[in-house]
Motif scaffolding. Sequence first.
Motif, PDB file in Angstrom:
ATOM      1  N   CYS A   1      55.451  27.135 -12.298  1.00  0.00           N
ATOM      2  CA  CYS A   1      55.142  26.728 -13.688  1.00  0.00           C
ATOM      3  C   CYS A   1      53.887  25.850 -13.737  1.00  0.00           C
ATOM      4  CB  CYS A   1      56.321  25.989 -14.335  1.00  0.00           C
ATOM      5  SG  CYS A   1      57.890  26.856 -14.194  1.00  0.00           S
ATOM      6  N   LYS A   2      52.981  26.073 -12.803  1.00  0.00           N
ATOM      7  CA  LYS A   2      51.794  25.193 -12.707  1.00  0.00           C
ATOM      8  C   LYS A   2      50.500  25.912 -13.067  1.00  0.00           C
ATOM      9  CE  LYS A   2      53.640  21.307 -11.048  1.00  0.00           C
ATOM     10  NZ  LYS A   2      54.879  21.389 -11.867  1.00  0.00           N
ATOM     11  N   ARG A   3      50.550  27.255 -13.171  1.00  0.00           N
ATOM     12  CA  ARG A   3      49.327  28.002 -13.501  1.00  0.00           C
ATOM     13  C   ARG A   3      49.517  28.742 -14.817  1.00  0.00           C
ATOM     14  NH1 ARG A   3      48.116  29.755  -7.805  1.00  0.00           N
ATOM     15  NH2 ARG A   3      48.454  31.920  -8.399  1.00  0.00           N
ATOM     16  N   LEU A   4      48.441  28.850 -15.577  1.00  0.00           N
ATOM     17  CA  LEU A   4      48.526  29.566 -16.857  1.00  0.00           C
ATOM     18  C   LEU A   4      49.008  30.999 -16.614  1.00  0.00           C
ATOM     19  CD1 LEU A   4      45.195  28.541 -18.687  1.00  0.00           C
ATOM     20  CD2 LEU A   4      47.501  27.748 -19.204  1.00  0.00           C
ATOM     21  N   PRO A   5      49.878  31.527 -17.494  1.00  0.00           N
ATOM     22  CA  PRO A   5      50.309  32.926 -17.347  1.00  0.00           C
ATOM     23  C   PRO A   5      49.109  33.865 -17.303  1.00  0.00           C
ATOM     24  CG  PRO A   5      51.600  31.818 -19.027  1.00  0.00           C
ATOM     25  CD  PRO A   5      50.511  30.868 -18.649  1.00  0.00           C
ATOM     26  N   ALA A   6      49.245  34.951 -16.538  1.00  0.00           N
ATOM     27  CA  ALA A   6      48.117  35.870 -16.312  1.00  0.00           C
ATOM     28  C   ALA A   6      47.971  36.849 -17.476  1.00  0.00           C
ATOM     29  CB  ALA A   6      48.341  36.627 -15.010  1.00  0.00           C
ATOM     30  N   VAL A   7      47.540  36.312 -18.631  1.00  0.00           N
ATOM     31  CA  VAL A   7      47.357  37.161 -19.824  1.00  0.00           C
ATOM     32  C   VAL A   7      45.928  36.986 -20.330  1.00  0.00           C
ATOM     33  CG1 VAL A   7      48.080  37.598 -22.197  1.00  0.00           C
ATOM     34  CG2 VAL A   7      49.792  36.992 -20.488  1.00  0.00           C
ATOM     35  N   ASP A   8      45.180  38.094 -20.432  1.00  0.00           N
ATOM     36  CA  ASP A   8      43.835  38.045 -20.997  1.00  0.00           C
ATOM     37  C   ASP A   8      43.623  39.304 -21.852  1.00  0.00           C
ATOM     38  OD1 ASP A   8      43.694  40.043 -19.150  1.00  0.00           O
ATOM     39  OD2 ASP A   8      42.251  39.041 -17.820  1.00  0.00           O
ATOM     40  N   ARG A   9      42.410  39.488 -22.319  1.00  0.00           N
ATOM     41  CA  ARG A   9      42.094  40.639 -23.174  1.00  0.00           C
ATOM     42  C   ARG A   9      42.481  41.957 -22.479  1.00  0.00           C
ATOM     43  NH1 ARG A   9      41.355  43.085 -27.969  1.00  0.00           N
ATOM     44  NH2 ARG A   9      39.469  44.303 -28.180  1.00  0.00           N
TER      45      ARG A   9
ATOM     46  N   VAL B   1      46.593  43.274 -40.632  1.00  0.00           N
ATOM     47  CA  VAL B   1      47.496  43.254 -39.470  1.00  0.00           C
ATOM     48  C   VAL B   1      46.904  44.090 -38.335  1.00  0.00           C
ATOM     49  CG1 VAL B   1      49.727  44.084 -38.601  1.00  0.00           C
ATOM     50  CG2 VAL B   1      49.638  42.783 -40.725  1.00  0.00           C
ATOM     51  N   ILE B   2      46.384  45.277 -38.682  1.00  0.00           N
ATOM     52  CA  ILE B   2      45.794  46.151 -37.655  1.00  0.00           C
ATOM     53  C   ILE B   2      44.581  45.463 -37.021  1.00  0.00           C
ATOM     54  CG2 ILE B   2      44.655  48.372 -37.227  1.00  0.00           C
ATOM     55  CD1 ILE B   2      46.382  49.455 -39.619  1.00  0.00           C
ATOM     56  N   ARG B   3      43.762  44.821 -37.867  1.00  0.00           N
ATOM     57  CA  ARG B   3      42.602  44.088 -37.332  1.00  0.00           C
ATOM     58  C   ARG B   3      43.066  42.994 -36.365  1.00  0.00           C
ATOM     59  NH1 ARG B   3      40.393  42.417 -42.238  1.00  0.00           N
ATOM     60  NH2 ARG B   3      39.854  40.466 -41.219  1.00  0.00           N
ATOM     61  N   MET B   4      44.157  42.317 -36.728  1.00  0.00           N
ATOM     62  CA  MET B   4      44.691  41.267 -35.853  1.00  0.00           C
ATOM     63  C   MET B   4      45.155  41.858 -34.517  1.00  0.00           C
ATOM     64  SD  MET B   4      47.873  38.604 -36.479  1.00  0.00           S
ATOM     65  CE  MET B   4      49.197  39.833 -36.333  1.00  0.00           C
ATOM     66  N   LEU B   5      45.878  42.983 -34.584  1.00  0.00           N
ATOM     67  CA  LEU B   5      46.399  43.592 -33.348  1.00  0.00           C
ATOM     68  C   LEU B   5      45.269  44.156 -32.485  1.00  0.00           C
ATOM     69  CD1 LEU B   5      49.651  45.350 -34.643  1.00  0.00           C
ATOM     70  CD2 LEU B   5      49.402  43.098 -33.584  1.00  0.00           C
ATOM     71  N   GLU B   6      44.225  44.661 -33.139  1.00  0.00           N
ATOM     72  CA  GLU B   6      43.069  45.149 -32.368  1.00  0.00           C
ATOM     73  C   GLU B   6      42.366  43.986 -31.666  1.00  0.00           C
ATOM     74  OE1 GLU B   6      41.625  49.106 -34.857  1.00  0.00           O
ATOM     75  OE2 GLU B   6      40.980  47.151 -35.576  1.00  0.00           O
ATOM     76  N   ALA B   7      42.552  42.763 -32.196  1.00  0.00           N
ATOM     77  CA  ALA B   7      41.868  41.586 -31.639  1.00  0.00           C
ATOM     78  C   ALA B   7      42.748  40.828 -30.649  1.00  0.00           C
ATOM     79  CB  ALA B   7      41.442  40.655 -32.783  1.00  0.00           C
ATOM     80  N   ARG B   8      43.833  41.445 -30.198  1.00  0.00           N
ATOM     81  CA  ARG B   8      44.699  40.753 -29.231  1.00  0.00           C
ATOM     82  C   ARG B   8      43.872  40.257 -28.040  1.00  0.00           C
ATOM     83  NH1 ARG B   8      48.907  45.242 -27.689  1.00  0.00           N
ATOM     84  NH2 ARG B   8      46.920  46.381 -27.678  1.00  0.00           N
ATOM     85  N   GLY B   9      44.157  39.038 -27.633  1.00  0.00           N
ATOM     86  CA  GLY B   9      43.451  38.485 -26.475  1.00  0.00           C
ATOM     87  C   GLY B   9      42.079  37.927 -26.788  1.00  0.00           C
ATOM     88  N   THR B  10      41.712  37.866 -28.081  1.00  0.00           N
ATOM     89  CA  THR B  10      40.423  37.258 -28.469  1.00  0.00           C
ATOM     90  C   THR B  10      40.680  36.144 -29.485  1.00  0.00           C
ATOM     91  OG1 THR B  10      39.977  38.587 -30.453  1.00  0.00           O
ATOM     92  CG2 THR B  10      39.392  39.574 -28.334  1.00  0.00           C
ATOM     93  N   ALA B  11      39.631  35.352 -29.764  1.00  0.00           N
ATOM     94  CA  ALA B  11      39.759  34.246 -30.726  1.00  0.00           C
ATOM     95  C   ALA B  11      40.111  34.762 -32.118  1.00  0.00           C
ATOM     96  CB  ALA B  11      38.467  33.448 -30.766  1.00  0.00           C
ATOM     97  N   ASP B  12      39.621  35.969 -32.457  1.00  0.00           N
ATOM     98  CA  ASP B  12      39.880  36.518 -33.796  1.00  0.00           C
ATOM     99  C   ASP B  12      41.372  36.714 -34.060  1.00  0.00           C
ATOM    100  OD1 ASP B  12      37.364  36.535 -34.714  1.00  0.00           O
ATOM    101  OD2 ASP B  12      37.008  38.697 -34.516  1.00  0.00           O
ATOM    102  N   PHE B  13      42.135  36.991 -33.009  1.00  0.00           N
ATOM    103  CA  PHE B  13      43.572  37.198 -33.181  1.00  0.00           C
ATOM    104  C   PHE B  13      44.197  35.977 -33.874  1.00  0.00           C
ATOM    105  CE2 PHE B  13      47.949  36.507 -31.933  1.00  0.00           C
ATOM    106  CZ  PHE B  13      48.538  37.734 -32.222  1.00  0.00           C
TER     107      PHE B  13
END
Length: 431
Positions: free
Chosen positions: A49-57, A107-119
Motif C-alpha cells: 500500500c505504498k505505491r500509487l496503483p498502476a493506472v494511467d491513460r 458522458v461519452i466525452r468524459m469516458l473518452e477522456a478516461r485517464g486524462t485531466a479532462d475526465f
Amino acid sequence: MSNGSNLDDYQRIVRALSDRIVEAQAPIRILDAVKWDESIRQGFLDNGCKRLPAVDRAYYEARPLGFDGAAKKLELQNIERDITRQLGQFNPVGQIMRRMCKEYRMVIRMLEARGTADFGLISQELYGAASDAFHAGDPTLADLGLMLSDYLNNIDGRGDLKDEPKTLTAKEAVTMLQRRLDEVFGAGEGIIRVFESDGIVADAAAGADYIKVRTDAMFNERDVRALEVHEGLVHVGTTLNGLNQPICTFLSKGPPSSTVTQEGLAILMEVIAFTSYPSRLRKLTNRTRAIHMAEEGADFLQIFEFFREQGYSEDSSYANSSRVFRGSTPDGLPFTKDLSYLKGFILIYNYIQLAVRKGKLEQIPLLFCGKTTLEDMRTLRQLVDEGLVVPPKYLPPQFRDLNALAAWMCFSNFLNHLSLDRIEADYANIL
C-alpha cells in the motif's frame, strides 16, 4: 408498457423520439467503463500500500468502451436535431429530451477522456464539485462534510450507538430483503428479484427489476432495512415507474443529472423511514471529504491514508479510495459521482420544504415517476396534466400519504428560523 397503438399523432412522435434516446444510451455504462479490475487492487496490496496503483491513460485504452464514441455522439446529435424539427424549440417534453441527449454526449466525452485531466473536469460539469455552493454565501458540500463529521465525532464515543454485529450472510439477507420488498411491491408477482452475485464491488446494487447482493458480504438487520428503502423503494421503484410510462419512455433511464435526484431521494427516504444511522452517514461524509481532498490535489496514497485514519481496514480503504479516482489516474482529479448523495439530499429536502410552504403537495410524489431530474419537476407536472406522463404506480408509504411528511416540513420550516447558537446559550444549564 403500452405498445403505442392507442396514442394520437403527437404522442406517437414523442414516444418514437423517446424510444430512440432509450436505445441510443443502452451501451453507455459509466461505472463499468471507469472501474479498476482486481489486478490493480492486488498490485497495490502487494506493494504494501505504498505505491500509487498502476493506472494511467494506457490502462483505459486497453479497455475499450464497447461502442464507437464518435458514432454514438453523432446518433445523439441527430436525435436532438429531430426533436427540434418535429416538436419545435420550446416544446417542454422536447426540452427535457434535448437536455438528455446533450448530457449523454457529455458522458461519452468524459469516458473518452478516461485517464486524462479532462475526465475530472467533465465529471465536475456532470455531477458537480465539492467546492460548489448551494446558494450565494451558503456553505459548500465540502463544508457540509466537515460539519457532519464534527457532529458525528461528538456522538462517536457512545457505546449505545455502535453498529450491531453483522451476523447475516448474503443468503439470509437476500431472503429477508425479498420478503420485505414483496410486502411493498406485491408478493408472488415477481416484480423485484433479489439474488446473490460475486461480480459487484458494493455490498449491493440495484438493476431495473432486481437487487444484487454481494455473495461474501455480511449484514445486520439495519443494513437490510436501509437496502429495502434505498435500493428497493427508490432505485428499483423509480425504474419500474419509468418502465410503466406509455409515452415518455426516457423516464426509465437516468443520465447523471437524475443520479443526483435519485441518490438524494434515497438518502431522504432512509432518514424519514428511520433506517439511516451514524456509521452510514459517516460513510457518505467521508466520501465527500475525500473527493474534496482530491480536488485540492491529494493523491491516492493520501486519500488511502485518510480512510485508514478514519478506522477503515486496508481493503475498505482501497475500495473507498478507488471510488474517488476511478476513470481518472491515482494523482488526477476525482470522479465526483459520490457527491450525489449529500448534494441530492440537500436539494430534494429544500424542494419538498418549499413545495409544502407553497401548498404544492401534488408535485412531491412526481419525483418518483421515473428517473427524474429536479429542474424538470415543473414541466413534469404539466406533462402529467397533459396525459404525456402517468403518475407513479409504486410509491413508498411516506410519499403515498403525505400527511406526516407535510407536518414534519411545516415544523421544519419554522425551526429553520430559530437561532441554534442563541438556543445553545439558553439551554446551557439544562443540557
